[in-house]
Design an enzyme around this catalytic site. Structure first.
Site, short mmCIF file in Angstrom:
data_model
loop_
_atom_site.label_atom_id
_atom_site.label_comp_id
_atom_site.label_asym_id
_atom_site.label_seq_id
_atom_site.Cartn_x
_atom_site.Cartn_y
_atom_site.Cartn_z
N ARG A 1 10.21 11.08 -10.68
CA ARG A 1 9.70 10.03 -9.79
C ARG A 1 10.27 8.67 -10.19
O ARG A 1 10.24 8.29 -11.35
CB ARG A 1 8.18 9.98 -9.84
CG ARG A 1 7.52 8.79 -9.13
CD ARG A 1 7.43 9.02 -7.64
NE ARG A 1 6.97 7.84 -6.92
CZ ARG A 1 5.74 7.63 -6.50
NH1 ARG A 1 4.81 8.53 -6.72
NH2 ARG A 1 5.43 6.54 -5.84
N ARG B 1 10.08 10.14 -2.51
CA ARG B 1 9.73 10.53 -3.88
C ARG B 1 9.84 12.02 -4.13
O ARG B 1 9.59 12.82 -3.24
CB ARG B 1 8.34 10.02 -4.23
CG ARG B 1 7.29 10.41 -3.23
CD ARG B 1 6.14 9.44 -3.21
NE ARG B 1 6.52 8.24 -2.49
CZ ARG B 1 5.73 7.56 -1.71
NH1 ARG B 1 4.49 7.92 -1.54
NH2 ARG B 1 6.14 6.50 -1.09
N ASP C 1 4.51 12.74 -5.77
CA ASP C 1 3.51 11.68 -5.68
C ASP C 1 2.16 12.32 -5.91
O ASP C 1 1.79 13.26 -5.20
CB ASP C 1 3.57 11.02 -4.30
CG ASP C 1 2.62 9.85 -4.16
OD1 ASP C 1 2.37 9.15 -5.16
OD2 ASP C 1 2.15 9.61 -3.03
N ASP D 1 -1.86 11.36 -6.25
CA ASP D 1 -2.88 10.33 -6.05
C ASP D 1 -4.25 10.87 -6.42
O ASP D 1 -4.69 11.88 -5.85
CB ASP D 1 -2.92 9.86 -4.59
CG ASP D 1 -1.72 9.02 -4.20
OD1 ASP D 1 -1.14 8.36 -5.08
OD2 ASP D 1 -1.38 9.01 -3.00
#
Length: 176
Positions: free
Chosen positions: A100, A109, A112, A114
């Site tokens: 990344r 990317r 990712d 989250d």
């Protein structure tokens, strides 16, 4: 010898530590994105004191507030004994290990991750906001989350993102 101290609590195994439920959104749109998402699910399960308890199907979605090819997305539920900050640090390490880079906001990317929620934690710091501030605006989060935790996704929230392009991939879509 002195007087005996208070009795020591019995030692606990790894599985006996207090844990909280957390949800993590996974996405990628560079390289073999489907393989990156699948590998991330396994890697999240290998984080210390963290166990994946459910994982959604893979979904293909158009970029939202981003550029580049379509994303492959998923959401996992975990039980973790880590603090939100420690879990986030481990997730960011997994992103780095997957190559990344962050050349500009919302760049394409390789991976990712989250942190969407961490138990009942409500936090707003420069490093971490919980619950994730934009999770209810994104079909690529809400659809997979509703698949594994329907009680976490109000119908009204799904209705608000219904025009966003998202497709659930079949298990046979290995090359997604």
């Amino acid at each position: 010898m002195g007087a005996p101290g208070p009795p020591r609590p019995p030692r606990r195994s790894r599985d006996e530590y207090p844990t909280v439920q957390a949800f993590i959104a996974i996405g990628a749109n560079l390289g073999d994105a489907a393989a990156a998402v699948r590998a991330a699910i396994l890697a999240i399960g290998a984080i210390e004191r963290t166990t994946v308890t459910a994982s959604s199907s893979l979904y293909r979605s158009a970029p939202v507030d981003a550029i580049g090819p379509d994303f492959i997305n998923a959401v996992v539920a975990v039980r973790t004994g880590l603090t939100a900050e420690a879990l986030l640090a481990d997730l960011q390490l997994l992103e780095l290990e997957a190559g990344r880079e962050r050349p500009f906001p919302n760049a394409p990317r390789t991976l990712d991750l989250d942190l969407l929620t961490h138990g009942n934690t409500v936090k707003d710091t420069p490093a971490l906001t919980l619950p994730h501030p934009r999770m209810r605006e994104r079909a690529f989060v809400l659809k997979p989350l509703a698949e594994i935790a329907p009680d976490k996704v109000p119908r009204a929230a799904l209705a608000r993102v219904s025009k966003q392009v998202i497709e659930r991939l079949r298990d046979t879509d290995a090359s997604a």
